[in-house]
Design an enzyme around this catalytic site. Structure first.
Site, PDB file in Angstrom:
ATOM      1  N   CYS A  80       0.903  -1.048   0.173  1.00 22.90           N
ATOM      2  CA  CYS A  80       0.168   0.113   0.066  1.00 22.90           C
ATOM      3  C   CYS A  80       1.020   1.269  -0.029  1.00 22.90           C
ATOM      4  O   CYS A  80       1.428   1.580   0.969  1.00 22.90           O
ATOM      5  CB  CYS A  80      -0.938   0.020   1.145  1.00 22.90           C
ATOM      6  SG  CYS A  80      -2.152   1.301   1.269  1.00 22.90           S
ATOM      7  N   HIS A 159      -1.981  -6.090 -10.079  1.00 21.78           N
ATOM      8  CA  HIS A 159      -3.007  -5.056 -10.812  1.00 21.78           C
ATOM      9  C   HIS A 159      -3.253  -5.432 -12.165  1.00 21.78           C
ATOM     10  O   HIS A 159      -2.243  -5.956 -12.996  1.00 21.78           O
ATOM     11  CB  HIS A 159      -2.125  -3.887 -10.577  1.00 21.78           C
ATOM     12  CG  HIS A 159      -1.776  -3.027  -9.297  1.00 21.78           C
ATOM     13  ND1 HIS A 159      -2.495  -2.219  -8.963  1.00 21.78           N
ATOM     14  CD2 HIS A 159      -0.843  -3.743  -8.354  1.00 21.78           C
ATOM     15  CE1 HIS A 159      -2.019  -2.028  -7.575  1.00 21.78           C
ATOM     16  NE2 HIS A 159      -1.053  -2.623  -7.284  1.00 21.78           N
ATOM     17  N   CYS A 217      -4.881   5.261  -5.100  1.00 18.05           N
ATOM     18  CA  CYS A 217      -4.008   3.989  -4.704  1.00 18.05           C
ATOM     19  C   CYS A 217      -2.531   4.012  -5.186  1.00 18.05           C
ATOM     20  O   CYS A 217      -2.252   4.398  -6.429  1.00 18.05           O
ATOM     21  CB  CYS A 217      -4.736   2.705  -5.464  1.00 18.05           C
ATOM     22  SG  CYS A 217      -3.716   1.197  -5.280  1.00 18.05           S
ATOM     23  N   GLY A 220      -1.152   1.077  -7.298  1.00 14.45           N
ATOM     24  CA  GLY A 220      -1.873   1.263  -8.548  1.00 14.45           C
ATOM     25  C   GLY A 220      -1.274   2.319  -9.429  1.00 14.45           C
ATOM     26  O   GLY A 220      -1.207   2.030 -10.618  1.00 14.45           O
TER      27      GLY A 220
END
Length: 279
Positions: A80, A159, A217, A220
């Site tokens: 994260c 992802h 994100c 991401g």
């Protein structure tokens, strides 16, 4: 370090990076505190606190601290980026330094505070072969056999990146769950849709595995930047406009660096009864 006792309950912080919001619990010096049940309870925005991810700070021999990430459904996340940046800022302030080392499921990482107050973290190298993403079978990660010709990138978590003409027009709530749970992704996947705004400048929107739609994100953003460069759409340094703010990604020789804002919103305290009810 946040202290706890039978009288005061369990302290926590609420933080966010570009609208990507987190509950942070400091477990250093006392062993792991968070359980799947507690993560699910805290993730409820009506009966708990609410978060995109929960970040648990842990002891990490050989590093300044460790991090374990939890989704609101009680599952763990391997990475994260925005939470890493936020917690790194908190730890740096406590240590009176502008650089820290940390350990996550990805291994050892480094973070630093820039002169403008933003925080950058080296998220490590991307995982680009099908088995490391991971995918369920041997297919080309640059051209997945799924609608929209998406790209698979691993950043400590999987992802699935789609390049579209207009990311704003995508119905994330309708498309995200099906892609997250597609059999091609044995550990499920985060889902991103990105469209060009200019040279090395992309608009991105995200559906996070185990959470749903989020305003940003970090991992991401890294995956989108890596996929865009591999597809020949951008250079290695990319500005990404998420729903909640602007992030920058620089894919260097030593890893993928993620830079963006951090904010500490408030400190709180969970009651002893609440914690005991969700062990």
């Amino acid at each position: 370090m946040m202290e706890t006792s039978a009288q005061t309950g369990l302290p926590f912080m609420k933080m966010h990076g570009a609208g990507n919001d987190f509950v942070v619990i400091d477990s250093r010096g006392r062993g792991a505190v968070v359980t799947p049940a507690l993560a699910r309870a805290l993730g409820d925005r009506h009966r708990g606190v609410g978060f995109d991810q929960l970040a648990e700070i842990t002891d990490a021999p050989g590093a300044d601290f460790g991090l374990v990430f939890w989704n609101s459904d009680g599952s763990q996340a391997g990475a994260c980026g925005n939470a890493t940046r936020c917690v790194s800022d908190h730890v740096m302030r406590g240590l009176g330094r502008d650089r820290v080392s940390l350990v996550t499921a990805r291994g050892g990482l480094r973070a630093e505070r820039l002169e403008d107050g933003r925080v950058a973290v080296n998220m490590g190298p991307p995982q680009l072969d099908w088995a490391s993403v991971p995918l369920a079978r041997a297919v080309d990660p640059l051209h997945l056999p799924l609608p929209g010709d998406p790209v698979a990138v691993g950043m400590g978590n999987p992802h699935c990146v789609h390049f579209v003409a207009d990311a704003e027009a995508v119905d994330l709530a309708a498309l995200g769950p099906g892609i997250e749970h597609d059999p091609l992704f044995p550990k499920r996947t985060n889902v991103e849709f990105a469209s060009p705004l200019g040279p090395d400048h992309l608009r991105m929107r995200v559906w996070e595995r185990g959470t749903g739609i989020t305003l940003a994100c970090g991992s991401g953003a890294c995956a989108v930047a890596v996929a865009a460069h591999l597809r020949g759409l951008t250079g290695r340094r990319v500005v990404l406009e998420a729903d909640g703010g602007t992030l920058e990604v620089d894919w260097r020789e030593d890893g993928v660096w993620l830079t963006g804002p951090v904010a500490r919103v408030f400190d709180g305290e969970l009651s002893p009864d609440y914690v005991a009810a969700h062990r």
